[in-house]
Design a protein around this motif. Structure first.
Motif, PDB file in Angstrom:
ATOM      1  N   THR A  57      40.470 -18.536  64.759  1.00 35.04           N
ATOM      2  CA  THR A  57      40.236 -17.704  63.587  1.00 35.04           C
ATOM      3  C   THR A  57      41.518 -17.277  62.897  1.00 35.04           C
ATOM      4  OG1 THR A  57      38.226 -16.881  64.657  1.00 35.04           O
ATOM      5  CG2 THR A  57      39.058 -15.640  62.765  1.00 35.04           C
ATOM      6  N   GLU A  58      42.480 -16.787  63.656  1.00 34.17           N
ATOM      7  CA  GLU A  58      43.714 -16.285  63.052  1.00 34.17           C
ATOM      8  C   GLU A  58      44.447 -17.403  62.314  1.00 34.17           C
ATOM      9  OE1 GLU A  58      47.901 -14.136  64.395  1.00 34.17           O
ATOM     10  OE2 GLU A  58      46.095 -13.933  65.640  1.00 34.17           O
ATOM     11  N   LYS A  59      44.537 -18.565  62.927  1.00 41.19           N
ATOM     12  CA  LYS A  59      45.220 -19.696  62.298  1.00 41.19           C
ATOM     13  C   LYS A  59      44.476 -20.166  61.056  1.00 41.19           C
ATOM     14  CE  LYS A  59      47.217 -24.230  63.289  1.00 41.19           C
ATOM     15  NZ  LYS A  59      47.367 -25.304  64.310  1.00 41.19           N
ATOM     16  N   MET A  60      43.147 -20.170  61.114  1.00 37.54           N
ATOM     17  CA  MET A  60      42.353 -20.576  59.952  1.00 37.54           C
ATOM     18  C   MET A  60      42.645 -19.684  58.754  1.00 37.54           C
ATOM     19  SD  MET A  60      38.790 -21.274  62.041  1.00 37.54           S
ATOM     20  CE  MET A  60      37.735 -20.928  60.635  1.00 37.54           C
ATOM     21  N   TYR A  61      42.655 -18.374  58.958  1.00 42.17           N
ATOM     22  CA  TYR A  61      42.910 -17.450  57.855  1.00 42.17           C
ATOM     23  C   TYR A  61      44.358 -17.529  57.376  1.00 42.17           C
ATOM     24  CZ  TYR A  61      38.318 -15.305  57.960  1.00 42.17           C
ATOM     25  OH  TYR A  61      36.953 -15.088  57.845  1.00 42.17           O
TER      26      TYR A  61
END
Length: 403
Positions: free
Chosen positions: A3-7
């Motif tokens: 999630t963090e990398k996607m955002y």
């Protein structure tokens, strides 16, 4: 899910505004971490839908090719969802559900980022043909969209010093052409070229009528006149279990509907969920309905599309009915338009309380983003119900905010 990398990558992508430089037909490919090759399209040049789409596999690329070439299936006046892809789009906050909104804001707070401007919020969506657009449901989905966003950022960086022509970013011609292929090794992006997949032949379910008793009964029926038939999605999602949290994207039911040219009546009408898996069940139900009704068979069945032609091929072969592919069929199209409106709105009729209760339960569990994308006919009926007291207060409040 990453999630963090996607955002992080999504916000970087939005900053680069690649959609102001590339058209959606100027495609590039990326070798994904799992070894597959995905094709990317940058959407948003016209400002209507800003997104990066990722198509993995030849069948998925064919969906993109058909979209770019305008070969979208139109039935009952509305386009069908035929895409098979992952998307990172950028939306107004009202188009995100509560969890998506909180996740985006939590990332922004943690990273010291301020979310502002039009269409500023990333939304990650998985598209599957015949199903409601859905959230990512696997680690693989997250990894793949990260690979695609990273490659798009590499494209954006190269475009700062090179032209599209120099990078091989050309509008893709139908059935021909190459596109840049990006692949990463030791944190460095390498560039190559790859040929665009050739167009695939259309392939639709071709069910086989297997009940010998039904076949014998059909063959004994009188044959007279002509029926026109079509298959059409009904754009109201069907959940496996409306009382529990849905794990898989809900299906859009498929309806098989026709018109008798002899007297303008409707021959048997049947529906099924998950048409790709259950076309055989739909055919057996259709054949049984004819037998039980004692109705005659037509001498000829006319269809206007390849999908319905594939559906009827075995049926007509075994019953001696002539099958004809003929377009346009304006009377049939008008019938399908009326039927779509009736079937979608009939879910809201008060006299069928059980069906209404079931449908309202589905609406209650749908996210805001899905509610805001309801078909026009359903949206119209919901607006009419808002002032009647028939809707649960919580649902009515959400609909007033969204619609």
């Amino acid at each position: 899910m990453q999630t963090e990398k996607m955002y992080e990558l999504a916000f970087q992508y939005r900053t680069k505004r690649l959609w102001t430089k590339l058209y959606d037909t100027e495609l590039f490919a990326v070798r994904l971490t799992d070894g597959e090759i995905g094709c990317c399209t940058v959407m948003g040049m016209l400002g209507e839908h800003i997104a990066l789409g990722l198509y993995v596999g030849a069948r998925e690329f064919e969906c993109l090719r058909q979209l770019l070439c305008g070969e979208v299936i139109i039935r009952g006046g509305e386009p069908e969802i035929t895409q098979e892809c992952l998307q990172c789009s950028f939306e107004k906050k009202d188009f995100l559900d509560a969890d998506e909104l909180e996740t985006a804001r939590a990332y922004a707070r943690a990273s010291g980022r301020r979310i502002c401007g039009k269409n500023a919020y990333p939304k990650f969506v998985k598209y599957r043909a015949g199903r409601l657009p859905w959230h990512f449901d696997s680690e693989l989905d997250g990894q793949r969209i990260c690979d695609a966003l990273s490659a798009a950022l590499a494209i954006a960086k190269r475009l700062e010093t090179s032209s599209k022509d120099a990078l091989g970013l050309h509008p893709l011609e139908q059935g021909a052409g190459t596109m840049p292929l990006l692949w990463q090794k030791n944190g460095v992006w390498n560039w190559d070229k790859v040929a665009a997949p050739e167009p695939l032949p259309q392939s639709y379910p071709a069910p086989v009528l297997q009940n010998d008793l039904t076949i014998r009964r059909l063959r004994r029926l009188e044959k007279r006149g002509t029926w026109e038939y079509g298959t059409m999605e009904i754009r109201v999602p069907v959940y496996d279990d409306p009382d529990s949290e849905a794990v898989e994207a809900p299906c859009f039911p498929m309806v098989l509907a026709g018109l008798d040219r002899t007297d303008d009546t409707m021959p048997p009408l049947e529906t099924v969920t998950d048409y790709a898996e259950n076309a055989g069940q739909l055919l057996e139900t259709f054949a049984s309905a004819i037998c039980e009704s004692g109705r005659r068979l037509p001498r000829q069945i006319c269809v206007a599309d390849a999908r319905t032609h594939a559906f009827f091929q075995d049926f007509c072969d075994k019953t001696g009915v002539q099958l004809c592919l003929q377009t346009p069929l304006p009377d049939l199209e008008e019938t399908l338009c009326d039927l779509r409106e009736h079937m979608e709105s009939s879910l809201l009729e008060e006299e069928d309380f059980d069906e209404l209760e079931h449908f309202l339960a589905l609406l209650m569990q749908m996210e805001d983003a899905d509610l805001s994308q309801l078909p026009p006919s359903v949206e119209k009926m919901l607006r009419e119900l808002m002032n009647t007291g028939a809707l649960p207060p919580e649902l009515e409040a959400r609909l007033r905010r969204l619609l």
